[in-house]
Design a protein around this motif. Structure first.
Motif: not given
Length: 308
Positions: A179-194
């Motif tokens: 692995a050359q990258f590490k991903d951190y996923a943020l829920s789109g529904d936590v960040l923004f309304a639909f």
């Protein structure tokens, strides 16, 4: 090079009388859960001796109703609805291929307007259904085809009767590098309304999640020199709209990371649109699809860990 020419075989006229394994357009459209399979993912290359064909039909404005019947060497393979695709292999060499709308009752693909092509070993051909054409396949570059195929689903409702179609023999996948990258996923529904994406649209919960991520990044990485913020959307809506929405959300998250103290020169924003779904089995009403597709709406912060 994909070249076509038409030939006529009157001897095949009797094949019209054979029972055709076609589902009606009404049957196909009544229950999409039964006619469509998984969302398209880029196909792997095949071994020498075979040629691979990806036949697809775009969705959107201007599409005719009903299925486009696909024939391989004068034998029925599948019926493509708008937004459907089929990927299959044949032995390398000369074959006839075509996709015909309003095909019944003459079944052109069995006896007239046969389009021949010499398919080379080890190659993959992308063919688009022509909505207002004679049935001839339209050759498309892989780049253009896969842009149009984003969000398309495997057409699964009909049993192929094409005897020349083979199971594909794919080349082995190359070894996966470290692995050359590490991903951190943020829920789109936590960040923004639909459907929202702007700086003013981000929720209080979303701002908190980004502050916590910044703290985590500093704790886990000695260097934060290269960061890619990638916006992902669900497949609801057009390809262009989803690309735009994904990019706007990524740009908003990038701005908040910079506001939180990370270097602006080290962070880039981009969009994957709906091309990399986490889940692709969402059906029902729009409200049900919106709820089911929640995991696909996300923003991924990708940190380059090389040299750390």
């Amino acid at each position: 090079m994909f070249k076509l020419n038409t030939t006529l075989s009157a001897a095949l006229f009797a094949a019209i009388l054979c029972a055709a394994p076609f589902a009606s357009a009404q049957q196909m459209q009544a229950n999409p859960a039964q006619v469509f399979g998984a969302t398209y993912n880029p196909v792997a290359p095949v071994t020498d001796g075979q040629a691979q064909v990806v036949y697809y039909r775009t969705s959107g404005v201007g599409q005719q109703k009903g299925a486009a019947h696909v024939y391989v060497d004068s034998e029925f393979h599948t019926g493509l609805l708008p937004g459907g695709y089929s990927a299959f292999c044949v032995a390398a060499g000369s074959h006839t291929l075509g996709a015909y709308l309003n095909d019944a009752p003459t079944y052109k693909g069995k006896n007239v307007d046969l389009y021949s092509a010499n398919l080379e070993a080890g190659k993959t051909y992308f063919l688009r259904v022509q909505e207002n054409g004679s049935g001839a396949p339209q050759a498309v570059t892989r780049e253009d085809a896969e842009r149009e195929l984003a969000g398309s689903r495997f057409q699964a409702q009909a049993l192929s009767r094409a005897s020349k179609v083979q199971a594909c023999n794919y080349l082995p996948k190359p070894a996966v590098p470290a692995a050359q990258f590490k991903d951190y996923a943020l829920s789109g529904d936590v960040l923004f309304a639909f459907g929202k994406s702007g700086h003013q649209d981000i929720s209080h919960q979303g701002r908190t999640a980004i502050r916590e991520l910044i703290t985590q990044l500093h704790r886990e990485h000695a260097k934060l020199e290269r960061i890619e913020v990638v916006g992902h959307t669900d497949p609801i809506g057009s390809y262009a709209a989803n690309q735009s929405l994904g990019l706007k959300r990524a740009q908003t998250v990038r701005r908040l990371l910079v506001d939180g103290g990370l270097s602006a020169t080290s962070i880039n924003a981009s969009s994957a649109g709906s091309s990399e779904p986490v889940t692709d089995e969402c059906y029902g009403s729009k409200a049900e699809q919106v709820a089911c597709n929640a995991p696909n709406r996300r923003v991924v912060v990708r940190v380059d860990v090389r040299g750390q």
